[in-house]
Design a protein around this motif. Structure first.
Motif, PDB file in Angstrom:
ATOM      1  N   TRP A 179      -7.698  -7.615  25.533  1.00 20.01           N
ATOM      2  CA  TRP A 179      -7.309  -7.945  24.159  1.00 20.01           C
ATOM      3  C   TRP A 179      -8.005  -7.032  23.147  1.00 20.01           C
ATOM      4  N   TYR A 202      -6.670  -3.292  23.363  1.00 21.47           N
ATOM      5  CA  TYR A 202      -5.430  -3.012  22.645  1.00 21.47           C
ATOM      6  C   TYR A 202      -5.634  -2.974  21.129  1.00 21.47           C
ATOM      7  N   ASP A 219      -1.678   3.252  24.108  1.00 19.92           N
ATOM      8  CA  ASP A 219      -1.896   2.256  25.161  1.00 19.92           C
ATOM      9  C   ASP A 219      -2.182   2.935  26.493  1.00 19.92           C
TER      10      ASP A 219
END
Length: 295
Positions: free
Chosen positions: A23, A26, A76
């Motif tokens: 979490w 990102y 990402d």
């Protein structure tokens, strides 16, 4: 010595980043996207040119949308690749699922080695790492100029059992293991140097130089040829499907294997173009007059 020291410091920093929970990783990725896209404009001209040549039928607005989605995914991809330093096998297999793993087991039972082709599409590094958990895998790679980072990425790619093979050692390695069951994965969209180019094909609406090494080695060991078809399910989650392209390489026609893996990758890119590596300078040169005709 200074450069090597800085490289080691960089490797240590990457290790620390890899420890971040997904979490938080990102959130870092969102910041990286903003920096790459808006602040420094990392290779945006390259991406825009590649998209314009590949998709002349799309509008400027459509290509701009793909460009932005690509940079979001690139951020990402960078952070997910760093995460490979410390991710566990269990976490990797939870986030990346092969839809038909029995295909390779069937080849192994039949004593048929496998040449696997992937593109720089979705998270190809994760696919290789996850696949190596349950199958013997040779990963063909191009060594980096930095010895420190080269050793670092070899260690990352081989954490779960894969064997890294430098591109120049591929033929020797395959011959040495010719009588064993092996799975060897190649990137099918690498750009050959001009001096080693003797084949062009039509790829994404333009003449494209292609390595013939994959086909030559597959024929040498008479392997089956497969393709990794990857899909992004959602952020941080993927599936990949093993797609048989050629069962008996020795019986294939000249350039059949090459054309098969190039066209399959092209279909994947057309399906969801934002997941291919558009910032790569793929088209560095074109065929000269009188060279092998483009098909």
């Amino acid at each position: 010595m200074i450069n090597k020291g800085l490289s080691r410091l960089g490797v240590f920093f990457l290790y620390l980043v890899s420890l971040l929970p997904f979490w938080l990783l990102y959130i870092v990725s969102d910041c990286l996207f903003f920096f790459l896209y808006y602040v420094i404009g990392y290779r945006r001209k390259v991406v825009q040119e590649n998209l314009a040549n590949a998709f002349p039928q799309k509008s400027v607005e459509e290509r701009a949308d793909i460009e932005k989605k690509y940079f979001k995914y690139l951020a990402d991809l960078i952070l997910e690749t760093v995460k490979m330093v410390s991710i566990s096998k269990e976490e990797m297999q939870r986030r990346l699922v092969c839809t038909n793993p029995d295909v390779v087991k069937e080849y192994e039972a039949a004593g048929k080695s496998v040449t696997a082709v992937a593109g720089h599409y979705c998270n190809w590094e994760w696919a290789g790492a996850e696949f190596s958990i349950n199958a013997p895998l040779f990963v063909i790679y191009k060594p980096l100029s930095s010895d420190v980072f080269d050793k670092f990425f070899i260690k990352v790619r081989t954490r779960f059992g894969a064997v890294a093979v430098a591109m120049k050692q591929t033929l020797r390695t395959m011959v040495a293991h010719k009588n064993e069951f092996t799975v060897t994965v190649f990137a099918g969209d690498q750009t050959p140097v001009r001096e080693q180019t003797n084949y062009f094909t039509q790829f994404l609406n333009q003449p494209t130089a292609v390595f013939l090494g994959i086909e030559k080695i597959a024929k040498l060991i008479d392997s089956a040829v497969i393709f990794y078809d990857m899909k992004r399910v959602k952020r941080g989650y993927y599936t990949y499907t093993i797609v048989p392209l050629v069962e008996n390489s020795k019986d294939s026609a000249p350039h059949q294997i090459t054309e098969a893996h190039v066209k399959y990758l092209e279909g994947m890119i057309n399906r969801e173009p934002q997941y291919w590596l558009w910032s790569h300078r793929r088209w560095k040169f074109k065929p000269e007059p009188g060279e092998m005709p483009v098909k």
